[in-house]
Design a protein around this motif. Structure first.
Motif, mmCIF file in Angstrom:
data_model
loop_
_atom_site.group_PDB
_atom_site.id
_atom_site.type_symbol
_atom_site.label_atom_id
_atom_site.label_comp_id
_atom_site.label_asym_id
_atom_site.label_seq_id
_atom_site.Cartn_x
_atom_site.Cartn_y
_atom_site.Cartn_z
ATOM 1 N N TYR A 139 0.803 -1.236 0.000
ATOM 2 C CA TYR A 139 0.000 0.000 0.000
ATOM 3 C C TYR A 139 0.826 1.272 0.000
ATOM 4 O O TYR A 139 0.295 2.345 -0.271
ATOM 5 N N ILE A 143 -9.629 -14.377 11.444
ATOM 6 C CA ILE A 143 -10.547 -14.380 10.297
ATOM 7 C C ILE A 143 -11.514 -15.555 10.359
ATOM 8 O O ILE A 143 -12.339 -15.744 9.467
ATOM 9 N N ARG A 183 -14.717 -17.766 11.506
ATOM 10 C CA ARG A 183 -16.084 -17.392 11.901
ATOM 11 C C ARG A 183 -16.470 -18.218 13.141
ATOM 12 O O ARG A 183 -16.295 -19.419 13.164
ATOM 13 N N LEU A 239 -9.248 -23.165 7.091
ATOM 14 C CA LEU A 239 -8.190 -22.848 8.056
ATOM 15 C C LEU A 239 -7.098 -23.895 8.046
ATOM 16 O O LEU A 239 -5.908 -23.584 8.171
ATOM 17 N N LEU A 246 -8.835 -17.022 0.583
ATOM 18 C CA LEU A 246 -9.607 -16.309 1.618
ATOM 19 C C LEU A 246 -11.048 -16.102 1.153
ATOM 20 O O LEU A 246 -11.996 -16.230 1.937
ATOM 21 N N GLY A 252 -14.457 -17.526 2.812
ATOM 22 C CA GLY A 252 -15.596 -16.673 3.133
ATOM 23 C C GLY A 252 -16.877 -17.246 2.538
ATOM 24 O O GLY A 252 -17.918 -17.299 3.197
ATOM 25 N N GLY A 263 -18.245 -20.102 4.437
ATOM 26 C CA GLY A 263 -18.698 -19.764 5.784
ATOM 27 C C GLY A 263 -17.679 -20.065 6.866
ATOM 28 O O GLY A 263 -17.941 -19.836 8.042
ATOM 29 N N GLU A 264 -16.495 -20.572 6.470
ATOM 30 C CA GLU A 264 -15.502 -20.861 7.508
ATOM 31 C C GLU A 264 -14.754 -19.587 7.926
ATOM 32 O O GLU A 264 -14.296 -19.471 9.060
ATOM 33 N N PHE A 265 -14.590 -18.662 6.977
ATOM 34 C CA PHE A 265 -13.982 -17.361 7.286
ATOM 35 C C PHE A 265 -15.079 -16.306 7.338
ATOM 36 O O PHE A 265 -16.159 -16.496 6.771
ATOM 37 N N VAL A 266 -14.744 -15.189 7.990
ATOM 38 C CA VAL A 266 -15.670 -14.060 7.934
ATOM 39 C C VAL A 266 -15.765 -13.573 6.492
ATOM 40 O O VAL A 266 -14.818 -13.737 5.717
ATOM 41 N N PRO A 267 -16.899 -12.989 6.116
ATOM 42 C CA PRO A 267 -17.011 -12.495 4.741
ATOM 43 C C PRO A 267 -16.237 -11.196 4.557
ATOM 44 O O PRO A 267 -15.880 -10.538 5.531
ATOM 45 N N GLY A 268 -15.956 -10.871 3.306
ATOM 46 C CA GLY A 268 -15.379 -9.564 2.992
ATOM 47 C C GLY A 268 -13.868 -9.490 3.070
ATOM 48 O O GLY A 268 -13.287 -8.410 2.996
ATOM 49 N N LEU A 269 -13.194 -10.632 3.225
ATOM 50 C CA LEU A 269 -11.729 -10.611 3.236
ATOM 51 C C LEU A 269 -11.222 -10.285 1.837
ATOM 52 O O LEU A 269 -11.830 -10.673 0.838
ATOM 53 N N GLY A 270 -10.106 -9.603 1.764
ATOM 54 C CA GLY A 270 -9.605 -9.202 0.449
ATOM 55 C C GLY A 270 -8.112 -8.987 0.452
ATOM 56 O O GLY A 270 -7.379 -9.645 1.191
ATOM 57 N N THR A 271 -7.679 -8.021 -0.359
ATOM 58 C CA THR A 271 -6.256 -7.787 -0.558
ATOM 59 C C THR A 271 -5.508 -7.458 0.738
ATOM 60 O O THR A 271 -4.425 -8.025 0.961
ATOM 61 N N PRO A 272 -6.018 -6.602 1.633
ATOM 62 C CA PRO A 272 -5.214 -6.318 2.835
ATOM 63 C C PRO A 272 -4.973 -7.581 3.664
ATOM 64 O O PRO A 272 -3.850 -7.802 4.127
ATOM 65 N N GLU A 273 -5.989 -8.414 3.831
ATOM 66 C CA GLU A 273 -5.822 -9.626 4.627
ATOM 67 C C GLU A 273 -4.876 -10.600 3.919
ATOM 68 O O GLU A 273 -4.082 -11.285 4.569
#
Lengths: 203, 203
Positions: free
Chosen positions: A175, A201, A203, B93, B143, B147, B150-160
């Motif tokens: 970034y 991360i 859930r 995971l 990731l 998501g 349903g194992e990860f939180v939704p909305g993970l992206g480039t920063p993660e």
């Protein structure tokens, strides 16, 4: 003995000396970042610092010595930027978020830091390793304090500290150094990294 | 046009050709890691590969070209090592834990990877950036899948994804390249990193 670094010999004792040293280090950062270690020259550094060539040797013995001092100065700069971003009232997680945001801002102001630290791996491996070990130890201490205060889980140590350092370094690479139009701002990056760090991360 | 990489021109079509190419890449890894790019020579590579100097040019146009191919080969090697460690039954995971463990083992088998990828920053910046963008995109896709399932939180992206990549790279730096007597083993490192990733460090 090989040419070792003897900072005590050449540490300036006057305010004017400290200002000249600062000028030389700032000029060295630009020179090394622009040209790389091998092409960089002492005369290039003194010219851009606006000081006489002979003055350089009041402060440093060689190009190697100024490079080593610069890496150490940048490590200190990263630490100082993090410390200045912290307030006594902050909790352990807030400290990590503020430290990352401060690091991203420091790197944006001193984009040459990546190139110089990374070149140290080849030019001066001891400085390279010391840079990361110093920062890693600082983070590990913060994690331990967060464990003691009950804000972090107990038992955090070196693996978690290096994982966190790696997160921060790579978020800066993506970034700051390779930033793109439309990227989230540093506050948002630090917020998302902090959520990952706090909650994970899963859930 | 500048000398661009044209892999299709020189891709071996026979099994014997593929074996020779492999020998040249392995020899190049050793030569570049031992000597660094500038001191490394094509004749050093062919000598250690046990092939004739002329044979080199069947596969590569230049020292730059073999270096570029090596970085790309190492990126592919990291990806292959991760894929081979995964089983269809694994959850998201478990995949991350297995991928990190496989990366640490790959790096331990190919310690030269750090030096070579890091030198690419100076020798061939495009390869350096492509290396991390490729791996980052691969992690980001995992990731996203986690998501979706349903194992990860939704909305993970480039920063993660970049945070996770940085964690893995720095754990390899500390525990593979700078490993010490008494360090936890790779299974334990991957387990602790996975806890951080799953649950975070907040209490």
């Amino acid at each position: 003995m090989a040419a070792t670094h003897r900072p005590s010999d050449k540490t300036p004792r006057t305010e004017r000396g400290r200002i000249t040293l600062r000028k030389l280090l700032d000029a060295a950062a630009t020179e090394f970042a622009d040209k790389g270690f091998h092409e960089a020259s002492i005369s290039g550094i003194t010219r851009s610092a606006g000081v006489a060539l002979g003055t350089f040797y009041t402060y440093f013995d060689s190009k190697d010595a100024v490079f080593r001092a610069l890496v150490s100065d940048m490590s200190a700069g990263v630490g100082k930027a993090a410390r200045e971003a912290l307030a006594p009232s902050m909790g352990a997680l807030e400290i990590e978020r503020a430290a990352l945001r401060a690091f991203l801002e420091f790197a944006a102001e001193h984009k040459e830091i990546y190139r110089i630290i990374d070149e140290a791996e080849f030019v001066d491996p001891d400085s390279y390793r010391t840079h990361y070990e110093t920062i890693g130890a600082r983070i590990e201490e913060r994690l331990r304090q967060g464990g003691d205060s009950g804000e972090f889980v107990p038992g955090l140590g070196t693996p978690e500290a290096w994982a966190l350092m790696g997160m921060n370094v790579f978020l800066g690479l993506r970034y700051v150094i390779w930033g793109r139009e439309g990227d989230p701002d540093f506050t948002e990056i630090a917020r998302r990294a902090n959520i990952l760090l706090t909650q994970g991360i899963g859930r």
